[in-house]
Design a protein around this motif. Structure first.
Motif, PDB file in Angstrom:
ATOM      1  N   THR A 129      14.395   0.631  -1.320  1.00 50.46           N
ATOM      2  CA  THR A 129      13.378   1.620  -1.700  1.00 50.46           C
ATOM      3  C   THR A 129      12.107   1.542  -0.865  1.00 50.46           C
ATOM      4  OG1 THR A 129      12.541   0.112  -3.393  1.00 50.46           O
ATOM      5  CG2 THR A 129      14.204   1.708  -4.080  1.00 50.46           C
ATOM      6  N   GLY A 130      11.788   0.383  -0.325  1.00 51.80           N
ATOM      7  CA  GLY A 130      10.564   0.240   0.458  1.00 51.80           C
ATOM      8  C   GLY A 130       9.302   0.248  -0.377  1.00 51.80           C
ATOM      9  N   CYS A 131       9.383  -0.132  -1.643  1.00 51.69           N
ATOM     10  CA  CYS A 131       8.205  -0.122  -2.522  1.00 51.69           C
ATOM     11  C   CYS A 131       7.184  -1.157  -2.053  1.00 51.69           C
ATOM     12  CB  CYS A 131       8.607  -0.423  -3.962  1.00 51.69           C
ATOM     13  SG  CYS A 131       9.788   0.755  -4.671  1.00 51.69           S
ATOM     14  N   SER A 132       5.923  -0.785  -2.101  1.00 50.22           N
ATOM     15  CA  SER A 132       4.869  -1.713  -1.667  1.00 50.22           C
ATOM     16  C   SER A 132       4.625  -2.812  -2.691  1.00 50.22           C
ATOM     17  CB  SER A 132       3.561  -0.952  -1.417  1.00 50.22           C
ATOM     18  OG  SER A 132       3.051  -0.418  -2.635  1.00 50.22           O
ATOM     19  N   HIS A 133       4.906  -2.548  -3.960  1.00 52.14           N
ATOM     20  CA  HIS A 133       4.631  -3.537  -4.996  1.00 52.14           C
ATOM     21  C   HIS A 133       5.855  -3.787  -5.879  1.00 52.14           C
ATOM     22  CE1 HIS A 133       0.574  -2.807  -3.595  1.00 52.14           C
ATOM     23  NE2 HIS A 133       0.132  -3.797  -4.328  1.00 52.14           N
ATOM     24  N   LEU A 134       6.033  -3.006  -6.930  1.00 51.49           N
ATOM     25  CA  LEU A 134       7.150  -3.230  -7.839  1.00 51.49           C
ATOM     26  C   LEU A 134       8.194  -2.131  -7.723  1.00 51.49           C
ATOM     27  CD1 LEU A 134       4.423  -4.228  -9.782  1.00 51.49           C
ATOM     28  CD2 LEU A 134       6.374  -5.015 -11.080  1.00 51.49           C
TER      29      LEU A 134
ATOM     30  N   HIS B 162       6.855   1.386  -8.696  1.00 45.20           N
ATOM     31  CA  HIS B 162       5.801   1.372  -9.708  1.00 45.20           C
ATOM     32  C   HIS B 162       4.658   0.495  -9.218  1.00 45.20           C
ATOM     33  CE1 HIS B 162       8.043   3.306 -13.106  1.00 45.20           C
ATOM     34  NE2 HIS B 162       9.028   3.042 -12.267  1.00 45.20           N
ATOM     35  N   CYS B 163       3.505   0.675  -9.845  1.00 44.45           N
ATOM     36  CA  CYS B 163       2.295   0.002  -9.367  1.00 44.45           C
ATOM     37  C   CYS B 163       1.697  -0.910 -10.431  1.00 44.45           C
ATOM     38  CB  CYS B 163       1.246   1.033  -8.950  1.00 44.45           C
ATOM     39  SG  CYS B 163       1.789   2.063  -7.576  1.00 44.45           S
TER      40      CYS B 163
ATOM     41  N   LEU C 256       0.456   5.141  -7.801  1.00 49.16           N
ATOM     42  CA  LEU C 256       1.496   5.442  -6.820  1.00 49.16           C
ATOM     43  C   LEU C 256       1.076   6.645  -5.991  1.00 49.16           C
ATOM     44  CD1 LEU C 256       4.327   4.461  -5.961  1.00 49.16           C
ATOM     45  CD2 LEU C 256       5.276   6.233  -7.456  1.00 49.16           C
ATOM     46  N   ALA C 257       1.037   6.449  -4.679  1.00 50.14           N
ATOM     47  CA  ALA C 257       0.626   7.518  -3.784  1.00 50.14           C
ATOM     48  C   ALA C 257       1.721   8.573  -3.676  1.00 50.14           C
ATOM     49  CB  ALA C 257       0.301   6.948  -2.398  1.00 50.14           C
ATOM     50  N   GLU C 258       1.393   9.649  -2.960  1.00 41.81           N
ATOM     51  CA  GLU C 258       2.289  10.789  -2.889  1.00 41.81           C
ATOM     52  C   GLU C 258       3.550  10.501  -2.092  1.00 41.81           C
ATOM     53  OE1 GLU C 258      -1.133  10.982  -2.142  1.00 41.81           O
ATOM     54  OE2 GLU C 258      -1.299  11.312  -4.288  1.00 41.81           O
ATOM     55  N   ASP C 259       3.553   9.409  -1.315  1.00 45.86           N
ATOM     56  CA  ASP C 259       4.769   9.063  -0.582  1.00 45.86           C
ATOM     57  C   ASP C 259       5.818   8.426  -1.481  1.00 45.86           C
ATOM     58  OD1 ASP C 259       3.648   6.607  -1.051  1.00 45.86           O
ATOM     59  OD2 ASP C 259       3.671   5.933   1.038  1.00 45.86           O
ATOM     60  N   GLY C 260       5.441   8.138  -2.737  1.00 48.79           N
ATOM     61  CA  GLY C 260       6.389   7.612  -3.700  1.00 48.79           C
ATOM     62  C   GLY C 260       6.719   6.145  -3.544  1.00 48.79           C
ATOM     63  N   THR C 261       6.088   5.468  -2.579  1.00 47.71           N
ATOM     64  CA  THR C 261       6.396   4.052  -2.345  1.00 47.71           C
ATOM     65  C   THR C 261       5.155   3.171  -2.293  1.00 47.71           C
ATOM     66  OG1 THR C 261       6.355   4.331   0.067  1.00 47.71           O
ATOM     67  CG2 THR C 261       8.479   4.632  -1.043  1.00 47.71           C
ATOM     68  N   THR C 262       4.010   3.726  -1.970  1.00 48.52           N
ATOM     69  CA  THR C 262       2.803   2.936  -1.725  1.00 48.52           C
ATOM     70  C   THR C 262       1.855   2.996  -2.914  1.00 48.52           C
ATOM     71  OG1 THR C 262       2.987   3.510   0.615  1.00 48.52           O
ATOM     72  CG2 THR C 262       0.920   2.508  -0.101  1.00 48.52           C
TER      73      THR C 262
ATOM     74  N   SER D 219      -5.398  14.546  -0.144  1.00 48.72           N
ATOM     75  CA  SER D 219      -4.772  13.242  -0.304  1.00 48.72           C
ATOM     76  C   SER D 219      -4.679  12.563   1.044  1.00 48.72           C
ATOM     77  CB  SER D 219      -3.368  13.378  -0.903  1.00 48.72           C
ATOM     78  OG  SER D 219      -2.620  12.205  -0.694  1.00 48.72           O
ATOM     79  N   LYS D 220      -4.877  11.271   1.041  1.00 48.59           N
ATOM     80  CA  LYS D 220      -4.746  10.477   2.263  1.00 48.59           C
ATOM     81  C   LYS D 220      -3.355  10.626   2.865  1.00 48.59           C
ATOM     82  CE  LYS D 220      -4.770   5.581   3.642  1.00 48.59           C
ATOM     83  NZ  LYS D 220      -5.033   4.204   3.156  1.00 48.59           N
ATOM     84  N   PHE D 221      -2.355  10.740   2.011  1.00 46.86           N
ATOM     85  CA  PHE D 221      -0.983  10.771   2.498  1.00 46.86           C
ATOM     86  C   PHE D 221      -0.534  12.165   2.911  1.00 46.86           C
ATOM     87  CE2 PHE D 221      -1.312   6.875   0.161  1.00 46.86           C
ATOM     88  CZ  PHE D 221      -0.614   5.985   0.942  1.00 46.86           C
ATOM     89  N   SER D 222      -1.281  13.193   2.531  1.00 47.56           N
ATOM     90  CA  SER D 222      -0.924  14.539   2.978  1.00 47.56           C
ATOM     91  C   SER D 222      -1.534  14.849   4.335  1.00 47.56           C
ATOM     92  CB  SER D 222      -1.374  15.576   1.946  1.00 47.56           C
ATOM     93  OG  SER D 222      -2.786  15.606   1.856  1.00 47.56           O
ATOM     94  N   GLN D 223      -2.503  14.059   4.769  1.00 45.91           N
ATOM     95  CA  GLN D 223      -3.117  14.276   6.084  1.00 45.91           C
ATOM     96  C   GLN D 223      -2.636  13.190   7.046  1.00 45.91           C
ATOM     97  OE1 GLN D 223      -7.385  14.793   5.913  1.00 45.91           O
ATOM     98  NE2 GLN D 223      -7.220  16.746   4.875  1.00 45.91           N
ATOM     99  N   GLN D 224      -1.355  13.230   7.329  1.00 48.37           N
ATOM    100  CA  GLN D 224      -0.765  12.285   8.265  1.00 48.37           C
ATOM    101  C   GLN D 224       0.083  13.035   9.287  1.00 48.37           C
ATOM    102  OE1 GLN D 224       1.345   9.363   5.901  1.00 48.37           O
ATOM    103  NE2 GLN D 224      -0.478   8.118   5.628  1.00 48.37           N
ATOM    104  N   GLY D 225       0.617  12.297  10.242  1.00 49.64           N
ATOM    105  CA  GLY D 225       1.453  12.918  11.260  1.00 49.64           C
ATOM    106  C   GLY D 225       0.757  12.978  12.605  1.00 49.64           C
ATOM    107  N   SER D 226       1.262  13.802  13.477  1.00 49.94           N
ATOM    108  CA  SER D 226       0.677  13.973  14.805  1.00 49.94           C
ATOM    109  C   SER D 226       1.074  15.338  15.349  1.00 49.94           C
ATOM    110  CB  SER D 226       1.165  12.864  15.755  1.00 49.94           C
ATOM    111  OG  SER D 226       2.574  12.958  15.920  1.00 49.94           O
ATOM    112  N   ASN D 227       0.317  15.808  16.333  1.00 51.14           N
ATOM    113  CA  ASN D 227       0.728  16.985  17.095  1.00 51.14           C
ATOM    114  C   ASN D 227       0.354  16.750  18.557  1.00 51.14           C
ATOM    115  OD1 ASN D 227      -2.034  17.723  17.411  1.00 51.14           O
ATOM    116  ND2 ASN D 227      -1.980  18.989  15.553  1.00 51.14           N
TER     117      ASN D 227
END
Length: 673
Positions: free
Chosen positions: A316-321, A333-334, A340-346, A623-631
């Motif tokens: 799952t790649g969960c950062s905590h639990l 889970h946190c 839990l951030a929008e990426d579902g893992t952090t 959200s911090k996680f919605s403003q990611q990526g590159s162009n």
């Protein structure tokens, strides 16, 4: 000493083999197809683990040998115990010390998992590698990593805390990702849910007095419980049917129950004994342990009761639990205090989680999505943060870069786009980044390349400039009539905009168009809305949402123009709209000029709201996680000397007025005659 690695005799080998065959799932039940049963040659003598006041006892069910595994402080009481054969540890909960501790069966080393908690019952998840416990006072079921070490800060998560009344006992079925628990309140019951708190349901609600303990029997696919009000041991199928009661005169005040093979074991409070009996017939009762100390929690230790299986949480790649869930899955889970951030893992602190900005005339209100209430409506504001601005008459539009904590704002009847860094210490400092004639009607910031796009009230055009507001250029002006809204999705280099059409030509009605962020590949997306507002991309950028204030609708469409749908309809007094993190937000104003902010997940039909006493001029979700990526312009300005504009296949270099482009990426000043 009775060690759980003694080799079994020939008769027990046969019994174990029969038990393994019977442990296969019955029709209608699910179990992991990858169970790796322990070899018979590694079989162990079944051992009774029991807490007697402040001691941990081991009792061999075949050899009848006794040993003390651990002795704790005599002022303490061990209420609940469990074990983990993988790490050869025994865990126990002490009600007075408000802690959960462990001891190694091999080395006798001791440790503390968590402090500052109250636990009625604890259980080991030997597959997902977590430790669960109930807190009857708070009405909660909690979990922590099995390998957690107390370092002054708790790392546990709350699995369930909604509508739990005096949770008493807990049982886990990690092979199927399920947990069971008993409640001893005014309406005693036994419930079932996924080990992540999902799919909750009441299993048994009739015929219960005070179910002090529950245990699962994998051999018969039943659940057993001790009832010290009805002085019995009950059982039922795992679907709640087939309830039966085992009532003996020797069962007076049973505290803890365990099942192994054909027998049920329990600790008896009144006679201070541990007894066993045939689980279905009630025959062959025997007293195994009788002490002056009070027996409490007990378990049967054997490898058959903790069969090895693949751990779904490893992928799952969960950062905590990671908690097991039904159908052999895991969910992140946190710990308490993190979300839990929008990426579902952090897991992140609240201040780094998603929020909505409500732009009032002279104030911006920040509301974290996690603070939005679950009930339909409220007349008061949810918990929020206010950002007041002095020397501002009325804000018109805004955008925000989360990583840099930077606001971009425009004012009504004021041609400046101003920048405000919220992370700067001391007083808030404004910085003007560009000036235009009239009012900046709408603006959008490319958080990857650092360009600002805007629409002004003077000319029907969309302009763009670098973050330093140098070299502004007109990006689009042809066949534009009344552009009012522009939105960007920088990772895919796509922008979309609303044009309300011509006031003079009725055939030129409202439209939603899209193009690459360099102005190329322009295409018509939708023309059937009357007054579209609040254009917003889905988080993935594949779908576009907006509201039609003319018809009281919320609509969406794929970026390729397919799969148009109406998400909400019949909205009276619709004003503004935005979308983010899978949630829709919109505002309404009624005849009494009361403004409400509505919110709802797209897949949920129920709409919720809260009331705001001031006029809202804009709202957006971040959200911090919605403003990611590159162009193609996010690194080294894409190789351009001045303006770099991304498109899906690369980038276009542009030059400001008074410059010309040479070598595709260099701008040189034009010679003046």
């Amino acid at each position: 000493m009775v060690h759980p690695l003694h080799k079994p005799g020939p008769l027990w080998r046969l019994q174990l083999l029969l038990l393994l065959l019977l442990l296969l799932p019955l029709p209608g039940t699910k179990s992991s197809p990858e169970i790796l049963w322990a070899p018979l040659s590694n079989g162990a003598e079944p051992v009774l683990l029991v807490a007697i006041q402040f001691n941990l006892f081991l009792y061999g069910l075949r050899s009848l040998k006794e040993d003390i595994l651990a002795t704790t402080d005599k002022n303490l009481i061990i209420f609940s115990v469990d074990y983990d054969l993988v790490d050869q540890k025994v865990f126990w909960a002490d009600l007075n010390a408000e802690s959960i501790k462990w001891i190694s069966m091999d080395t006798k080393k001791k440790g503390t998992v968590v402090k500052g908690i109250k636990s009625n019952c604890l259980m080991v998840d030997w597959i997902g590698r977590n430790l669960y416990w109930t807190d009857g006072t708070a009405g909660q079921i909690l979990a922590i990593q099995l390998t957690a070490i107390w370092r002054g800060k708790s790392e546990y998560t709350i699995v369930l805390d909604d509508d739990l009344t005096q949770t008493q006992s807990l049982a886990l079925d990690p092979l199927n990702g399920l947990m069971y628990w008993s409640e001893i309140g005014e309406e005693p019951q036994i419930e079932q849910a996924g080990m992540d708190g999902s799919d909750r349901k009441i299993l048994i609600s009739q015929g219960l007095g005070r179910p002090t303990s529950i245990a699962l029997d994998q051999l018969s696919w039943k659940i057993f419980w001790s009832d010290d009000k009805f002085h019995c041991i009950g059982s039922a199928n795992l679907d709640g049917t087939g309830i039966s009661m085992l009532q003996l005169t020797q069962i007076k005040n049973p505290f803890s129950v365990a099942v192994f093979e054909d027998e049920v074991f329990w600790s008896e409070m009144k006679t201070r004994t541990v007894q066993r009996v045939q689980k279905m017939t009630g025959k062959n009762r025997a007293v195994l342990i009788k002490r002056s100390g009070q027996p409490y929690g007990l378990k049967i230790m054997h490898e058959v009761l903790q069969p090895r299986s693949s751990n779904p949480c490893l992928d799952t790649g969960c950062s905590h639990l990671c908690l097991l869930s039904p159908r052999s899955k895991g969910s992140c889970h946190c710990p308490v205090g993190l979300l839990l951030a929008e990426d579902g893992t952090t897991c992140v602190p609240l201040k780094e989680s998603a929020f909505v900005f409500l732009v009032l005339p002279t104030v911006i209100m920040q509301v974290y999505l996690k603070n939005l209430k679950a009930f339909p409506g409220q007349g008061t504001l949810p918990e929020h943060r206010m950002l007041p601005f002095t020397n501002v008459d009325q804000l018109a539009s805004m955008d925000y870069i989360v990583q840099e904590k930077t606001l971009y704002l425009s004012e009504l009847n004021h041609g400046d786009i101003r920048l405000l860094r919220l992370k700067d210490p001391g007083t808030l400092a404004w910085r003007k980044i560009t000036s235009v004639k009239g009012t900046v009607v709408d603006l959008a910031v490319d958080w990857l390349s650092g360009n600002v796009y805007w629409i002004d009230s003077e000319q029907p055009r969309i302009s763009v400039g670098s973050l330093k507001a140098q070299y502004p250029i007109v990006l689009l002006s042809e066949n534009l009539y009344r552009p009012v809204s522009v939105v960007l999705h920088p990772p895919t280099a796509v922008m979309c905009f609303v044009d309300l059409g011509s006031l003079d030509d009725r055939k030129r009605g409202s439209s939603i168009e899209c193009a690459s962020m360099d102005g190329s590949r322009r295409k018509m997306l939708w023309r059937k809305s009357q007054v579209p507002v609040g254009l917003a991309f889905s988080d993935s950028g594949t779908r576009l949402y907006w509201a039609d204030t003319g018809r009281g609708l919320i609509e969406s469409i794929q970026q390729d123009g397919s799969r148009h749908r109406v998400d909400r309809q019949g909205i009276q007094g619709l004003n503004l709209f935005t979308f983010g993190q899978g949630m829709m937000f919109w505002t309404t104003t009624d005849d009494a000029q009361i403004t409400k902010v509505w919110y709802s997940k797209t897949e949920v039909l129920e709409n919720r709201w809260f009331q705001v006493d001031q006029k809202i001029v804009d709202l957006k979700v971040y959200s911090k996680f919605s403003q990611q990526g590159s162009n193609s312009c996010s690194k080294d300005n894409g190789g351009c000397s001045h303006i770099c504009l991304p498109n899906p296949e690369g980038q276009t270099c542009k030059c400001p007025s008074g410059y010309y482009l040479a070598n595709a990426n260099k701008c040189f000043e034009s010679a003046r005659c």
